[in-house]
Design a protein around this motif. Structure first.
Motif, PDB file in Angstrom:
ATOM      1  N   GLY A 402       0.767  -1.242   0.000  1.00 23.58           N
ATOM      2  CA  GLY A 402       0.000   0.000   0.000  1.00 23.58           C
ATOM      3  C   GLY A 402       0.792   1.283   0.000  1.00 23.58           C
ATOM      4  N   TYR A 403       2.121   1.212  -0.214  1.00 18.32           N
ATOM      5  CA  TYR A 403       2.920   2.457  -0.206  1.00 18.32           C
ATOM      6  C   TYR A 403       3.293   2.809  -1.645  1.00 18.32           C
ATOM      7  CZ  TYR A 403       6.226   6.039   1.127  1.00 18.32           C
ATOM      8  OH  TYR A 403       6.862   7.245   1.291  1.00 18.32           O
ATOM      9  N   HIS A 404       2.883   4.030  -2.075  1.00 16.64           N
ATOM     10  CA  HIS A 404       3.177   4.497  -3.432  1.00 16.64           C
ATOM     11  C   HIS A 404       3.912   5.838  -3.316  1.00 16.64           C
ATOM     12  CE1 HIS A 404       0.476   1.423  -5.067  1.00 16.64           C
ATOM     13  NE2 HIS A 404      -0.333   1.735  -4.062  1.00 16.64           N
ATOM     14  N   GLY A 405       5.208   5.799  -3.469  1.00 15.99           N
ATOM     15  CA  GLY A 405       6.003   7.022  -3.359  1.00 15.99           C
ATOM     16  C   GLY A 405       6.392   7.568  -4.724  1.00 15.99           C
ATOM     17  N   VAL A 406       7.023   8.737  -4.715  1.00 17.66           N
ATOM     18  CA  VAL A 406       7.526   9.361  -5.948  1.00 17.66           C
ATOM     19  C   VAL A 406       8.978   8.931  -6.129  1.00 17.66           C
ATOM     20  CG1 VAL A 406       7.996  11.526  -7.137  1.00 17.66           C
ATOM     21  CG2 VAL A 406       5.991  11.332  -5.646  1.00 17.66           C
ATOM     22  N   ARG A 407       9.235   8.240  -7.208  1.00 16.83           N
ATOM     23  CA  ARG A 407      10.572   7.707  -7.424  1.00 16.83           C
ATOM     24  C   ARG A 407      11.537   8.798  -7.875  1.00 16.83           C
ATOM     25  NH1 ARG A 407       9.497   1.886 -10.500  1.00 16.83           N
ATOM     26  NH2 ARG A 407       7.756   1.216  -9.171  1.00 16.83           N
ATOM     27  N   ARG A 408      12.793   8.634  -7.474  1.00 15.95           N
ATOM     28  CA  ARG A 408      13.831   9.562  -7.899  1.00 15.95           C
ATOM     29  C   ARG A 408      14.107   9.391  -9.394  1.00 15.95           C
ATOM     30  NH1 ARG A 408      18.035   7.910  -3.068  1.00 15.95           N
ATOM     31  NH2 ARG A 408      17.059   9.087  -1.399  1.00 15.95           N
ATOM     32  N   GLY A 409      14.486  10.510 -10.033  1.00 12.17           N
ATOM     33  CA  GLY A 409      14.871  10.435 -11.435  1.00 12.17           C
ATOM     34  C   GLY A 409      16.243   9.788 -11.576  1.00 12.17           C
ATOM     35  N   PRO A 410      16.593   9.368 -12.779  1.00  9.22           N
ATOM     36  CA  PRO A 410      17.876   8.685 -12.983  1.00  9.22           C
ATOM     37  C   PRO A 410      19.084   9.579 -12.717  1.00  9.22           C
ATOM     38  CG  PRO A 410      16.800   9.156 -15.083  1.00  9.22           C
ATOM     39  CD  PRO A 410      15.803   9.442 -14.016  1.00  9.22           C
ATOM     40  N   ASP A 411      18.909  10.911 -12.761  1.00  6.39           N
ATOM     41  CA  ASP A 411      20.015  11.820 -12.503  1.00  6.39           C
ATOM     42  C   ASP A 411      19.912  12.493 -11.135  1.00  6.39           C
ATOM     43  OD1 ASP A 411      21.713  11.653 -14.794  1.00  6.39           O
ATOM     44  OD2 ASP A 411      20.131  12.636 -15.947  1.00  6.39           O
ATOM     45  N   PHE A 412      19.225  11.833 -10.208  1.00  9.22           N
ATOM     46  CA  PHE A 412      19.077  12.393  -8.863  1.00  9.22           C
ATOM     47  C   PHE A 412      20.465  12.672  -8.269  1.00  9.22           C
ATOM     48  CE2 PHE A 412      19.139  11.584  -4.255  1.00  9.22           C
ATOM     49  CZ  PHE A 412      18.289  12.590  -3.829  1.00  9.22           C
ATOM     50  N   GLY A 413      20.663  13.903  -7.814  1.00 13.34           N
ATOM     51  CA  GLY A 413      21.920  14.263  -7.172  1.00 13.34           C
ATOM     52  C   GLY A 413      23.061  14.570  -8.110  1.00 13.34           C
ATOM     53  N   ASN A 414      22.815  14.511  -9.431  1.00 11.51           N
ATOM     54  CA  ASN A 414      23.901  14.682 -10.398  1.00 11.51           C
ATOM     55  C   ASN A 414      23.981  16.094 -10.974  1.00 11.51           C
ATOM     56  OD1 ASN A 414      24.267  11.980 -10.007  1.00 11.51           O
ATOM     57  ND2 ASN A 414      23.649  11.345 -12.050  1.00 11.51           N
ATOM     58  N   THR A 415      23.215  17.026 -10.422  1.00 10.04           N
ATOM     59  CA  THR A 415      23.074  18.342 -11.043  1.00 10.04           C
ATOM     60  C   THR A 415      24.414  19.028 -11.267  1.00 10.04           C
ATOM     61  OG1 THR A 415      20.892  18.617 -10.058  1.00 10.04           O
ATOM     62  CG2 THR A 415      21.999  20.599 -10.827  1.00 10.04           C
ATOM     63  N   TYR A 416      25.272  19.060 -10.253  1.00  7.24           N
ATOM     64  CA  TYR A 416      26.544  19.780 -10.375  1.00  7.24           C
ATOM     65  C   TYR A 416      27.389  19.208 -11.511  1.00  7.24           C
ATOM     66  CZ  TYR A 416      31.298  21.284  -9.301  1.00  7.24           C
ATOM     67  OH  TYR A 416      32.570  21.789  -9.384  1.00  7.24           O
ATOM     68  N   GLY A 417      27.540  17.873 -11.533  1.00  8.05           N
ATOM     69  CA  GLY A 417      28.334  17.256 -12.580  1.00  8.05           C
ATOM     70  C   GLY A 417      27.777  17.526 -13.964  1.00  8.05           C
ATOM     71  N   LEU A 418      26.456  17.446 -14.100  1.00 11.10           N
ATOM     72  CA  LEU A 418      25.826  17.695 -15.395  1.00 11.10           C
ATOM     73  C   LEU A 418      26.011  19.144 -15.831  1.00 11.10           C
ATOM     74  CD1 LEU A 418      22.488  15.743 -14.780  1.00 11.10           C
ATOM     75  CD2 LEU A 418      24.335  15.052 -16.328  1.00 11.10           C
ATOM     76  N   MET A 419      25.826  20.074 -14.900  1.00  8.50           N
ATOM     77  CA  MET A 419      25.955  21.492 -15.231  1.00  8.50           C
ATOM     78  C   MET A 419      27.389  21.835 -15.642  1.00  8.50           C
ATOM     79  SD  MET A 419      23.120  23.184 -15.105  1.00  8.50           S
ATOM     80  CE  MET A 419      23.730  24.852 -14.947  1.00  8.50           C
ATOM     81  N   GLU A 420      28.359  21.368 -14.862  1.00 13.24           N
ATOM     82  CA  GLU A 420      29.753  21.692 -15.167  1.00 13.24           C
ATOM     83  C   GLU A 420      30.184  21.079 -16.495  1.00 13.24           C
ATOM     84  OE1 GLU A 420      31.879  23.786 -13.423  1.00 13.24           O
ATOM     85  OE2 GLU A 420      29.955  24.285 -12.525  1.00 13.24           O
TER      86      GLU A 420
END
Length: 667
Positions: A402-420
């Motif tokens: 009965g638990y339905h959560g919002v799943r993390r995207g595949p790039d969760f936490g990768n923002t800095y690396g992607l931006m740079e």
């Protein structure tokens, strides 16, 4: 370990490199002393090579080779031979580095402590940590236990750096940073309690780059900063970790950097160029959680260990005066953990800190005890670790209960690396790669990525796409989006809408927009309001605001204030301040001083430097140089240089000369 070549081959090699310099062989055993063989009258300054009975070498420089040899004899009992080349004092560094690199290239094993890379020979570290212990540590399993040796303490150093320690601890970022640094020390520095202060140091809030990228802390081994944590001055909520590791070790695990990025998209990798240690790779991530994850990436801890052992074998810690014993009290003592907390909470805590193996363990315990949220969190964590098959199992268990959560995207936490990486791709002209990386950063939750994507689209001539990206960035709460949109409206001549958008940018947190609001107010004659906005922007460390305040002070004939503001702009990296100082000097009749400042600005690519040099030479009737500097100004992005020069000459009473530059402007 010995080299296959005979001990004399290194002499032939170096003599071939330095045919202009005679070599002297010095016996180290027998009736004649080294001092008797190397006479002071003949000169004792130069490069020497010690040969050891096991075939290893030591290359060094000395102003007095006799006293230097006596120092070595206290350290090494197996010196077999000494060869000496007389070299002028000013050439010692170049000759020494040349010799070290040439001998390494030929396969000789050196015991040097500065320029050589890789595992060194005998080291006085051996008296602190035995060679056997070093080898055992290098191949041992990673452990969070930092040891239980008695730590050294130096009361004067502790007291001297206590104020910086308190400043560091007042920073709210330290709560998350400390566990990450604790793990780095335990995993990558040999016997950190035993080698603290003598071989490695940690500095709290050092002054390095404090006006641009102030640091929270820096860890130094011998003379190399192996880890530091910082943030851009205007974004002090961020924590960027820069980790140095051994490049060769990383390349064994990740021959292709793209594979590393695919496995851990949060990281930015780039070669570090250090005189003290070749072959260094820098790894940067944002956030303590990502740094903890980085240490778990295959090869990273091993590469950090390799570099760190090499560095502490090179010699004593050179930054001991800034060592923070207060920080080490927190980092080297085992953390107290509240074991009374339920597994779910312990899993969440470990997850937030980036200790993913520990988080996975506690989530599993809680899930198996019937907590459906724990099953979902475990699935989410496994997705992040690229184990989609196991993740699906735990997601299924969570949904079944009965638990339905919002799943993390595949790039969760990768923002800095992607931006740079996106910025680097854009600079390299790889537009398609940059667009892809920015879009992935947007999907990971970055509002800044919309603004960067808009800039890229605007450069490509896609005005509609750029405006859409800026709009979305602003609506998502990032002030740069509104700022760039305001710039478009300003260029279109819609000043009213531009100012409204600049004000939205300020409300969203981008205080640099205050400068442009102030410039618009100046045009309307609202000088007091403009100055107030410039002062707010200057307080937020925007250097162009300091330049504008300098201009206001200059118009008031307040030279002291003008110089202060111009110098502050220069200190913060704005070369317009050099132009302002040059104009003050020119007004005082000091044309040579003015020219020197304009030239500094021009050398930095500042169009104002070129324009003012052109005006200076035009007043000297040197039209050839004046025109050349105008062309430089146009090339540097200031198309009105010829017209401005014409206006200046017209105002100075040279209408014919002014007409010449007006014609050039029309052309």
């Amino acid at each position: 370990m010995s080299v296959e070549a005979s001990p004399r081959n290194h002499v032939s090699l170096l003599t071939g490199l330095w045919p202009q310099t005679d070599v002297q062989r010095v016996a180290v055993a027998g009736s004649a002393t080294v001092a008797e063989q190397v006479l002071a009258a003949a000169g004792r300054c130069g490069i020497y090579v010690l040969s050891f009975y096991d075939g290893q070498l030591y290359v060094g420089q000395a102003v007095n080779v006799v006293s230097r040899f006596n120092d070595h004899r206290k350290t090494y009992s197996d010196i077999a031979e000494l060869h000496f080349w007389r070299v002028p004092h000013e050439d010692l560094d170049d000759f020494e580095q040349h010799a070290i690199r040439a001998l390494q290239a030929e396969g000789f094993l050196l015991r040097n402590v500065i320029h050589a890379a890789g595992r060194l020979g005998a080291s006085d570290l051996d008296t602190i940590v035995s060679p056997e212990e070093q080898q055992q540590w290098l191949s041992s399993a990673l452990s969070d236990h930092a040891g239980d040796e008695v730590r050294v303490d130096r009361a004067q150093v502790r007291i001297a750096n206590h104020g910086r320690f308190e400043r560091a601890m007042a920073d709210p970022r330290m709560t998350a940073v400390l566990p990450a640094i604790r793990r780095y020390l335990a995993w990558t520095i040999p016997h950190p309690r035993r080698t603290e202060f003598s071989r490695w140091t940690i500095s709290a809030v050092p002054d390095t780059n404090k006006n641009v990228f102030p640091r929270l802390l820096t860890i130094t081994l011998h003379s190399l900063e192996t880890l530091f944590v910082y943030a851009p001055f205007e974004e002090q909520h961020r924590t960027i970790f820069e980790l140095n590791v051994d490049m060769a070790t990383m390349q064994r695990h990740w021959p292709d950097a793209d594979d590393l990025y695919d496995a851990f998209g949060a990281v930015l990798a780039r070669e570090g160029l250090y005189r003290v240690r070749p072959g260094v790779l820098g790894l940067a991530v944002e956030g303590a959680r990502n740094f903890m994850r980085l240490l778990d990436v295959r090869g990273v801890a091993e590469a950090a260990r390799r570099l760190n052992l090499d560095m502490i074998r090179k010699g004593a810690a050179l930054q001991w005066k800034s060592h923070s014993f207060g920080l080490c009290d927190l980092l080297l003592e085992p953390p107290v953990e509240d074991t009374r907390q339920d597994p779910m909470r312990r899993g969440l805590t470990a997850d937030s800190l980036g200790d993913l193996p520990r988080a996975k363990h506690f989530y599993r315990v809680a899930a198996e005890a019937g907590r459906p949220e724990a099953a979902f969190r475990l699935g989410d964590l496994l997705t992040e670790l690229r184990d989609d098959e196991q993740a699906a199992i735990w997601y299924g268990r969570a949904e079944q209960d009965g638990y339905h959560g919002v799943r993390r995207g595949p790039d969760f936490g990768n923002t800095y690396g992607l931006m740079e990486r996106g910025k680097h791709s854009a600079q390299d002209g790889d537009t398609s790669a940059a667009v892809d990386l920015y879009q992935r950063a947007i999907a990971s939750g970055s509002t800044e990525a919309y603004a960067e994507l808009g800039l890229l689209l605007e450069e490509q001539g896609d005005a509609a796409g750029a405006e859409m990206a800026y709009q979305r960035s602003g609506e998502a709460g990032h002030g740069l989006g509104w700022f760039y949109l305001a710039a478009i409206r300003n260029q279109e001549g819609n000043a009213e809408q531009a100012e409204a958008l600049y004000r939205k940018a300020v409300t969203a947190g981008y205080l640099g927009a205050l400068i442009y609001i102030g410039l618009m107010q100046q045009e309307r004659g609202e000088d007091d309001l403009a100055e107030a906005n410039f002062r707010k922007a200057a307080k937020a460390r925007y250097p162009y605001a300091e330049f504008l305040l300098g201009n206001i002070a200059a118009l008031r004939d307040d030279r002291t204030a003008a110089v202060k503001h111009y110098n502050r702009a220069i200190k913060w990296g704005n070369t317009d301040g050099l132009v302002g100082l040059g104009q003050l000097l020119e007004a005082d009749g000091d044309q040579d001083g003015a020219e020197a400042h304009y030239r500094q600005a021009a050398d930095a690519g500042n169009p104002g430097g070129f324009v003012n040099l052109a005006m200076l030479y035009a007043l000297r009737h040197d039209d050839e140089r004046a025109e050349a500097y105008c062309r430089e100004a146009v090339d540097a992005g200031y198309p009105d240089a010829y017209a401005d020069l014409g206006d200046m000459l017209h105002d100075e009473g040279y209408p014919e000369a002014a007409e010449h530059y007006y014609r050039l402007a029309d052309d």
